[in-house]
Design a protein around this motif. Sequence first.
Motif, PDB file in Angstrom:
ATOM      1  N   ALA A 112       0.831  -1.203   0.000  1.00  0.00           N
ATOM      2  CA  ALA A 112       0.000   0.000   0.000  1.00  0.00           C
ATOM      3  C   ALA A 112       0.870   1.259   0.000  1.00  0.00           C
ATOM      4  CB  ALA A 112      -0.927  -0.005   1.209  1.00  0.00           C
ATOM      5  N   VAL A 113       1.944   1.243   0.778  1.00  0.00           N
ATOM      6  CA  VAL A 113       2.852   2.396   0.812  1.00  0.00           C
ATOM      7  C   VAL A 113       3.522   2.584  -0.538  1.00  0.00           C
ATOM      8  CG1 VAL A 113       4.993   3.318   1.801  1.00  0.00           C
ATOM      9  CG2 VAL A 113       3.266   2.286   3.298  1.00  0.00           C
ATOM     10  N   ASN A 114       4.002   1.503  -1.117  1.00  0.00           N
ATOM     11  CA  ASN A 114       4.692   1.590  -2.404  1.00  0.00           C
ATOM     12  C   ASN A 114       3.765   2.017  -3.539  1.00  0.00           C
ATOM     13  OD1 ASN A 114       7.202   0.885  -1.365  1.00  0.00           O
ATOM     14  ND2 ASN A 114       6.869  -1.309  -1.680  1.00  0.00           N
ATOM     15  N   SER A 115       2.457   1.899  -3.318  1.00  0.00           N
ATOM     16  CA  SER A 115       1.482   2.276  -4.337  1.00  0.00           C
ATOM     17  C   SER A 115       1.046   3.742  -4.228  1.00  0.00           C
ATOM     18  CB  SER A 115       0.239   1.374  -4.239  1.00  0.00           C
ATOM     19  OG  SER A 115       0.577   0.022  -4.470  1.00  0.00           O
ATOM     20  N   LEU A 116       1.540   4.461  -3.219  1.00  0.00           N
ATOM     21  CA  LEU A 116       1.174   5.875  -3.056  1.00  0.00           C
ATOM     22  C   LEU A 116       1.618   6.673  -4.283  1.00  0.00           C
ATOM     23  CD1 LEU A 116       2.092   6.498   0.698  1.00  0.00           C
ATOM     24  CD2 LEU A 116      -0.204   6.311  -0.285  1.00  0.00           C
ATOM     25  N   THR A 117       0.791   7.629  -4.667  1.00  0.00           N
ATOM     26  CA  THR A 117       1.052   8.437  -5.855  1.00  0.00           C
ATOM     27  C   THR A 117       1.306   9.894  -5.483  1.00  0.00           C
ATOM     28  OG1 THR A 117      -1.276   9.016  -6.139  1.00  0.00           O
ATOM     29  CG2 THR A 117      -0.514   6.943  -7.152  1.00  0.00           C
ATOM     30  N   ALA A 118       1.626  10.692  -6.488  1.00  0.00           N
ATOM     31  CA  ALA A 118       1.817  12.130  -6.280  1.00  0.00           C
ATOM     32  C   ALA A 118       0.534  12.775  -5.765  1.00  0.00           C
ATOM     33  CB  ALA A 118       2.261  12.796  -7.584  1.00  0.00           C
ATOM     34  N   ASP A 119      -0.617  12.305  -6.245  1.00  0.00           N
ATOM     35  CA  ASP A 119      -1.893  12.837  -5.754  1.00  0.00           C
ATOM     36  C   ASP A 119      -2.073  12.529  -4.271  1.00  0.00           C
ATOM     37  OD1 ASP A 119      -2.563  13.883  -8.208  1.00  0.00           O
ATOM     38  OD2 ASP A 119      -3.777  12.158  -8.816  1.00  0.00           O
ATOM     39  N   ASP A 120      -1.654  11.333  -3.861  1.00  0.00           N
ATOM     40  CA  ASP A 120      -1.724  10.976  -2.441  1.00  0.00           C
ATOM     41  C   ASP A 120      -0.818  11.883  -1.617  1.00  0.00           C
ATOM     42  OD1 ASP A 120      -3.466   8.796  -2.845  1.00  0.00           O
ATOM     43  OD2 ASP A 120      -1.783   7.505  -3.391  1.00  0.00           O
ATOM     44  N   ALA A 121       0.374  12.169  -2.137  1.00  0.00           N
ATOM     45  CA  ALA A 121       1.313  13.039  -1.425  1.00  0.00           C
ATOM     46  C   ALA A 121       0.730  14.429  -1.239  1.00  0.00           C
ATOM     47  CB  ALA A 121       2.636  13.107  -2.178  1.00  0.00           C
ATOM     48  N   ALA A 122       0.052  14.933  -2.268  1.00  0.00           N
ATOM     49  CA  ALA A 122      -0.575  16.254  -2.163  1.00  0.00           C
ATOM     50  C   ALA A 122      -1.664  16.242  -1.090  1.00  0.00           C
ATOM     51  CB  ALA A 122      -1.167  16.649  -3.512  1.00  0.00           C
ATOM     52  N   ARG A 123      -2.446  15.164  -1.052  1.00  0.00           N
ATOM     53  CA  ARG A 123      -3.502  15.050  -0.032  1.00  0.00           C
ATOM     54  C   ARG A 123      -2.898  14.974   1.370  1.00  0.00           C
ATOM     55  NH1 ARG A 123      -7.484   9.804   0.760  1.00  0.00           N
ATOM     56  NH2 ARG A 123      -8.203  10.382   2.847  1.00  0.00           N
ATOM     57  N   ILE A 124      -1.781  14.276   1.489  1.00  0.00           N
ATOM     58  CA  ILE A 124      -1.117  14.126   2.786  1.00  0.00           C
ATOM     59  C   ILE A 124      -0.622  15.479   3.292  1.00  0.00           C
ATOM     60  CG2 ILE A 124       0.950  13.197   3.923  1.00  0.00           C
ATOM     61  CD1 ILE A 124       0.545  10.686   2.068  1.00  0.00           C
ATOM     62  N   ILE A 125       0.028  16.250   2.421  1.00  0.00           N
ATOM     63  CA  ILE A 125       0.548  17.550   2.822  1.00  0.00           C
ATOM     64  C   ILE A 125      -0.582  18.500   3.201  1.00  0.00           C
ATOM     65  CG2 ILE A 125       1.763  19.619   1.988  1.00  0.00           C
ATOM     66  CD1 ILE A 125       3.573  17.285   2.727  1.00  0.00           C
ATOM     67  N   GLN A 126      -1.665  18.468   2.433  1.00  0.00           N
ATOM     68  CA  GLN A 126      -2.808  19.336   2.723  1.00  0.00           C
ATOM     69  C   GLN A 126      -3.584  18.852   3.939  1.00  0.00           C
ATOM     70  OE1 GLN A 126      -4.478  18.948  -1.304  1.00  0.00           O
ATOM     71  NE2 GLN A 126      -4.087  21.130  -1.658  1.00  0.00           N
ATOM     72  N   GLY A 127      -3.538  17.547   4.197  1.00  0.00           N
ATOM     73  CA  GLY A 127      -4.315  16.979   5.298  1.00  0.00           C
ATOM     74  C   GLY A 127      -3.712  17.198   6.669  1.00  0.00           C
ATOM     75  N   GLY A 128      -2.415  17.492   6.721  1.00  0.00           N
ATOM     76  CA  GLY A 128      -1.767  17.776   7.996  1.00  0.00           C
ATOM     77  C   GLY A 128      -1.353  16.532   8.758  1.00  0.00           C
ATOM     78  N   SER A 129      -1.130  16.706  10.054  1.00  0.00           N
ATOM     79  CA  SER A 129      -0.582  15.654  10.900  1.00  0.00           C
ATOM     80  C   SER A 129      -1.438  14.393  10.892  1.00  0.00           C
ATOM     81  CB  SER A 129      -0.445  16.187  12.331  1.00  0.00           C
ATOM     82  OG  SER A 129       0.123  15.223  13.175  1.00  0.00           O
ATOM     83  N   GLY A 130      -0.813  13.268  10.613  1.00  0.00           N
ATOM     84  CA  GLY A 130      -1.506  11.987  10.636  1.00  0.00           C
ATOM     85  C   GLY A 130      -2.213  11.627   9.345  1.00  0.00           C
ATOM     86  N   ALA A 131      -2.159  12.501   8.336  1.00  0.00           N
ATOM     87  CA  ALA A 131      -2.894  12.254   7.096  1.00  0.00           C
ATOM     88  C   ALA A 131      -2.360  11.046   6.340  1.00  0.00           C
ATOM     89  CB  ALA A 131      -2.848  13.496   6.204  1.00  0.00           C
ATOM     90  N   ALA A 132      -1.057  10.835   6.384  1.00  0.00           N
ATOM     91  CA  ALA A 132      -0.464   9.697   5.670  1.00  0.00           C
ATOM     92  C   ALA A 132      -0.973   8.377   6.246  1.00  0.00           C
ATOM     93  CB  ALA A 132       1.060   9.763   5.752  1.00  0.00           C
ATOM     94  N   THR A 133      -0.999   8.295   7.564  1.00  0.00           N
ATOM     95  CA  THR A 133      -1.500   7.080   8.212  1.00  0.00           C
ATOM     96  C   THR A 133      -2.981   6.883   7.919  1.00  0.00           C
ATOM     97  OG1 THR A 133       0.122   7.338   9.984  1.00  0.00           O
ATOM     98  CG2 THR A 133      -1.726   5.862  10.407  1.00  0.00           C
ATOM     99  N   GLN A 134      -3.734   7.979   7.859  1.00  0.00           N
ATOM    100  CA  GLN A 134      -5.164   7.885   7.577  1.00  0.00           C
ATOM    101  C   GLN A 134      -5.416   7.267   6.215  1.00  0.00           C
ATOM    102  OE1 GLN A 134      -7.722   8.261   9.537  1.00  0.00           O
ATOM    103  NE2 GLN A 134      -9.151   7.759   7.889  1.00  0.00           N
ATOM    104  N   ILE A 135      -4.628   7.668   5.217  1.00  0.00           N
ATOM    105  CA  ILE A 135      -4.765   7.078   3.881  1.00  0.00           C
ATOM    106  C   ILE A 135      -4.435   5.584   3.930  1.00  0.00           C
ATOM    107  CG2 ILE A 135      -3.717   7.005   1.578  1.00  0.00           C
ATOM    108  CD1 ILE A 135      -3.533  10.016   1.641  1.00  0.00           C
ATOM    109  N   LEU A 136      -3.377   5.251   4.637  1.00  0.00           N
ATOM    110  CA  LEU A 136      -2.980   3.850   4.772  1.00  0.00           C
ATOM    111  C   LEU A 136      -4.071   3.048   5.473  1.00  0.00           C
ATOM    112  CD1 LEU A 136      -0.453   2.123   4.114  1.00  0.00           C
ATOM    113  CD2 LEU A 136       0.310   2.527   6.464  1.00  0.00           C
TER     114      LEU A 136
END
Length: 227
Positions: A112-136
Motif C-alpha cells: 500500500a505504501v509503495n502504491s502511493l502516488t503524487a496525488d496521495d502526497a498532495a492530499r497528505i501535505i494538505q491533510g496535515g498531521s496523521g494524514a499519511a496514516t489515515q490514507i494507509l
Amino acid sequence: MNRNTILVATMAVATLGTTTQSCLALATSSVGLAVLKQILLGGITKGLNIFSDKDSFLANQLIDAALPQQLKDLNSTLQKLGLNSLVQKEKEYIARAAAFTVETSKPILVNAVNSLTADDAARIIQGGSGAATQILRERTSEQLMAAIAPKVDAKLNEFGLVSSLNSALSGTNLLGGLFGNQNSTSSVTGGLSRFASQQMVNGLFNIIENHEKQNQTAILNSLTSVK
C-alpha cells in the motif's frame, strides 16, 4: 487601514500562496514522495517489531488504547469476579497471537505504501498531521482484518482461551452476553478473535501514526531541502 498596511498584507498572502504551492510541488516530486514513503515504512517496521515481541506488545500504551469496548467489558467483569489472573492470561494469549500476524500484515502494508502516488502526497501535505496514516488505514484496514482474523482465531483456539474463560465463569452465558448474546462456543470464540484482531489492527495504526507525527518536522525539512 493605510496603503502600506494593505501592501504588506497583500505581499504576505502572495508569499503564503507561493510557499503552499512550493510545498505541494516538492511533496509530489519523486524525492518528496520517497520521503513520505520512508516515514510510513519506518512506522510499519516499528509497529511490527513491537508485535513480534510479547512483552513489548503488552507494554505498549498505543496498543492498549486500541482495546475494543467489548474486551474492556470482559476484563472488567472478570476483575469484579476476582479473576485478575485470567485477565492477564487473556492479554498474554492475544499478545502471543499478535506475533503470528506479522508476516501476513507486512506485505499488505508495504504494498500500500509503495502504491502511493503524487496525488496521495498532495492530499497528505494538505491533510496535515496523521494524514499519511489515515490514507494507509483507509486502504488496508479491511484487508488486514480479513487476513489476520483467521490466524488470531486459530491461535486463540490453540491456546484454549475460550475454554479457560468458560471454565472460570462456570458455564454461565456471560461471554455470550458480552459478545452479542451468542450462545455457541464457536460464536463466542469468533467474537473474541474478531475483537482481538481489531485491537491489533487499530493498535498498529496508532503506532504508525505516532511515528508519522514524531517525524513531521523531518518530513517538512526533507521536502524544503529538495532542490
